[in-house]
Write a protein that holds these residues in place. Structure first.
Motif, PDB file in Angstrom:
ATOM      1  N   UNK A 205      39.804  16.526  35.975  1.00  0.00           N
ATOM      2  CA  UNK A 205      38.564  16.991  35.877  1.00  0.00           C
ATOM      3  C   UNK A 205      38.483  18.258  36.516  1.00  0.00           C
ATOM      4  N   UNK A 206      39.536  18.539  37.325  1.00  0.00           N
ATOM      5  CA  UNK A 206      39.602  19.919  38.035  1.00  0.00           C
ATOM      6  C   UNK A 206      40.275  20.890  36.943  1.00  0.00           C
ATOM      7  N   UNK A 207      41.009  20.505  36.206  1.00  0.00           N
ATOM      8  CA  UNK A 207      41.773  21.392  35.043  1.00  0.00           C
ATOM      9  C   UNK A 207      40.564  21.788  34.289  1.00  0.00           C
ATOM     10  N   UNK A 208      39.859  20.728  33.635  1.00  0.00           N
ATOM     11  CA  UNK A 208      38.624  20.795  32.711  1.00  0.00           C
ATOM     12  C   UNK A 208      37.691  21.840  33.384  1.00  0.00           C
ATOM     13  N   UNK A 209      37.309  21.674  34.594  1.00  0.00           N
ATOM     14  CA  UNK A 209      36.469  22.683  34.888  1.00  0.00           C
ATOM     15  C   UNK A 209      36.778  23.977  35.241  1.00  0.00           C
ATOM     16  N   UNK A 210      38.103  24.285  35.623  1.00  0.00           N
ATOM     17  CA  UNK A 210      38.718  25.619  35.513  1.00  0.00           C
ATOM     18  C   UNK A 210      38.661  26.237  34.310  1.00  0.00           C
ATOM     19  N   UNK A 320      40.504   9.458  29.231  1.00  0.00           N
ATOM     20  CA  UNK A 320      39.825  10.024  28.082  1.00  0.00           C
ATOM     21  C   UNK A 320      39.504  11.653  27.991  1.00  0.00           C
ATOM     22  N   UNK A 321      40.235  12.254  28.893  1.00  0.00           N
ATOM     23  CA  UNK A 321      40.009  13.848  29.077  1.00  0.00           C
ATOM     24  C   UNK A 321      41.046  14.652  28.582  1.00  0.00           C
ATOM     25  N   UNK A 322      41.919  14.106  27.743  1.00  0.00           N
ATOM     26  CA  UNK A 322      43.347  14.544  27.252  1.00  0.00           C
ATOM     27  C   UNK A 322      42.906  15.875  26.220  1.00  0.00           C
ATOM     28  N   UNK A 323      42.056  15.352  25.218  1.00  0.00           N
ATOM     29  CA  UNK A 323      42.063  16.446  24.258  1.00  0.00           C
ATOM     30  C   UNK A 323      40.739  17.332  24.535  1.00  0.00           C
ATOM     31  N   UNK A 324      39.655  16.821  25.423  1.00  0.00           N
ATOM     32  CA  UNK A 324      38.821  17.808  25.653  1.00  0.00           C
ATOM     33  C   UNK A 324      39.105  18.639  26.677  1.00  0.00           C
ATOM     34  N   UNK A 325      40.208  18.452  27.518  1.00  0.00           N
ATOM     35  CA  UNK A 325      40.888  19.465  28.309  1.00  0.00           C
ATOM     36  C   UNK A 325      41.626  20.477  27.389  1.00  0.00           C
ATOM     37  N   UNK A 326      42.204  19.975  26.261  1.00  0.00           N
ATOM     38  CA  UNK A 326      42.706  20.854  25.111  1.00  0.00           C
ATOM     39  C   UNK A 326      41.877  21.712  24.596  1.00  0.00           C
ATOM     40  N   UNK A 327      40.704  21.110  24.184  1.00  0.00           N
ATOM     41  CA  UNK A 327      39.498  22.030  23.734  1.00  0.00           C
ATOM     42  C   UNK A 327      39.161  23.306  24.595  1.00  0.00           C
ATOM     43  N   UNK A 328      38.918  22.869  25.835  1.00  0.00           N
ATOM     44  CA  UNK A 328      38.534  23.848  26.643  1.00  0.00           C
ATOM     45  C   UNK A 328      39.553  25.002  27.048  1.00  0.00           C
ATOM     46  N   UNK A 329      40.846  24.387  27.055  1.00  0.00           N
ATOM     47  CA  UNK A 329      41.637  25.386  27.262  1.00  0.00           C
ATOM     48  C   UNK A 329      41.977  26.511  26.231  1.00  0.00           C
ATOM     49  N   UNK A 330      41.853  25.856  24.981  1.00  0.00           N
ATOM     50  CA  UNK A 330      41.890  26.702  23.717  1.00  0.00           C
ATOM     51  C   UNK A 330      40.847  27.497  23.796  1.00  0.00           C
ATOM     52  N   UNK A 331      39.528  27.171  23.933  1.00  0.00           N
ATOM     53  CA  UNK A 331      38.435  28.091  24.100  1.00  0.00           C
ATOM     54  C   UNK A 331      38.473  29.243  25.079  1.00  0.00           C
TER      55      UNK A 331
END
Length: 359
Positions: A205-210, A320-331
């Motif tokens: 969650x923290x990586x996703x938020x970052x 269930x956050x793996x690919x959502x993190x990938x999409x956020x980092x890519x963006x």
């Protein structure tokens, strides 16, 4: 913006030409009417003698209408020529005037396109008279002030939450490992497992938020070296992993890029079957991770990059956050993520970075 400038130019030029044409046509018609009226008032066949050399005679009256027609015809030719010249001048002047009027809008647009979460401190700061455009720019600057304060508050919240959430979990893990003996059966292992899952969830969650808050600092990152490092540190879990990485440098955050590759590899291994394969390829700025595994229904592709969405058939438990993190980092790195099914089952995940041959 060019389309608006062209429309404004056509409007200005059209109004100017319409006014000029009406004026010139009116002058020509009045001139014709005046000449015809003057000729009509002359006595038939009698023409006043002209001053000058004795014996000079004015042209006979029957020739005057022809002379008037020649004058009016020449006048219409000059009018047509002048209308053409005025059309060119009005287009040039209209283009310059429209560009000057739209200059503040260009400045507002350029600032809006340049802004990101890491450059919210920039402002338009438009100078000039207090008009509608100045009011628009000031409103935009005020909105940026509020947005910057909100983002700063969220970043402080993330930093505080990171500390406040990690500390009690670390204390719980230490208490379980130290306070509970190993012979208590499955209770100790179960508690440690749930503690580890909670820590992994908080980290994700923290990586996703970052990632969703953008990049504060960028530096050149050798993506091919990141791929090799992740493959060397990750476990295959009974899956054969092959790699082919060409040199490619990304301007971004090395920690987040490492997490992107790690999540792609973990997803390819987790959603696989025993003895399956994973192919990792980096070529010309395009990172491709292809795996074998269960068939993914077409209707589930919209959920792949959504948080807390899991496929039913999985070899492990995830948040269930793996690919959502990938999409956020890519963006955050200006990259595009695509997913497509493999014919024999499994997925092909492609990350296209800026500057690649697929752009």
């Amino acid at each position: 913006m060019t389309a608006i400038r062209v429309r404004l130019t056509l409007i200005y030029s059209g109004l100017f030409l319409l006014t000029s044409i009406v004026l010139l046509v009116t002058v020509n018609l009045l001139l014709r009417q005046t000449l015809d009226a003057r000729i009509a008032r002359l006595p038939g066949g009698a023409v006043a003698p002209t001053r000058g050399v004795p014996g000079d005679r004015p042209p006979p009256l029957p020739q005057l209408p022809e002379l008037v027609n020649e004058v009016i015809g020449y006048q219409w030719q000059v009018t047509t020529f002048m209308v053409g010249i005025l059309a060119l001048i009005s287009l040039v002047v209209g283009w310059l005037v429209a560009g000057r009027i739209l200059r503040p809008i260009h400045r507002i647009t350029a600032t809006a396109q340049r802004l990101s979460l890491s450059t919210l401190h920039e402002r338009i700061a438009l100078t000039g008279p207090k008009d509608e455009l100045k009011e628009l720019a000031d409103t935009f600057d005020a909105m940026l002030d509020r947005l910057e304060r909100s983002v700063d508050g969220q970043r402080r919240f993330i930093a505080n939450a990171s500390h406040e959430l990690r500390t009690p979990l670390a204390v719980q893990r230490a208490a379980i490992e130290i306070g509970l003996p190993e012979d208590v059966g499955e209770i100790r292992g179960t508690l440690l497992l749930h503690n580890r899952r909670a820590e992994n969830l908080i980290d994700a969650l923290l990586v996703l938020a970052q990632a969703e808050h953008g990049l504060d600092n960028r530096s050149p990152v050798a993506l091919d070296e990141v791929v090799r490092l992740v493959l060397a540190e990750s476990g295959s879990d009974g899956v054969t992993v092959t790699e082919r990485a060409e040199p490619f440098v990304v301007d971004g955050d090395p920690v987040l890029l490492n997490r992107l590759v790690t999540n792609l590899l973990d997803n390819a291994v987790r959603y696989n079957h025993p003895g399956g394969t994973v192919e990792v390829t980096l070529s010309r700025g395009v990172l491709t991770v292809r795996n074998t595994g269960p068939h993914v229904p077409q209707e589930r592709f919209g959920d792949l990059f959504e948080p807390f969405r899991r496929l039913q058939t999985t070899r492990g438990q995830g948040a269930g956050l793996g690919l959502s993190i990938v999409a956020s980092i890519a963006k955050a790195h200006g990259a595009d993520v695509r997913a497509s099914p493999n014919p024999g089952g499994g997925l092909e995940l492609v990350v296209v970075f800026a500057g690649s041959s697929d752009q």
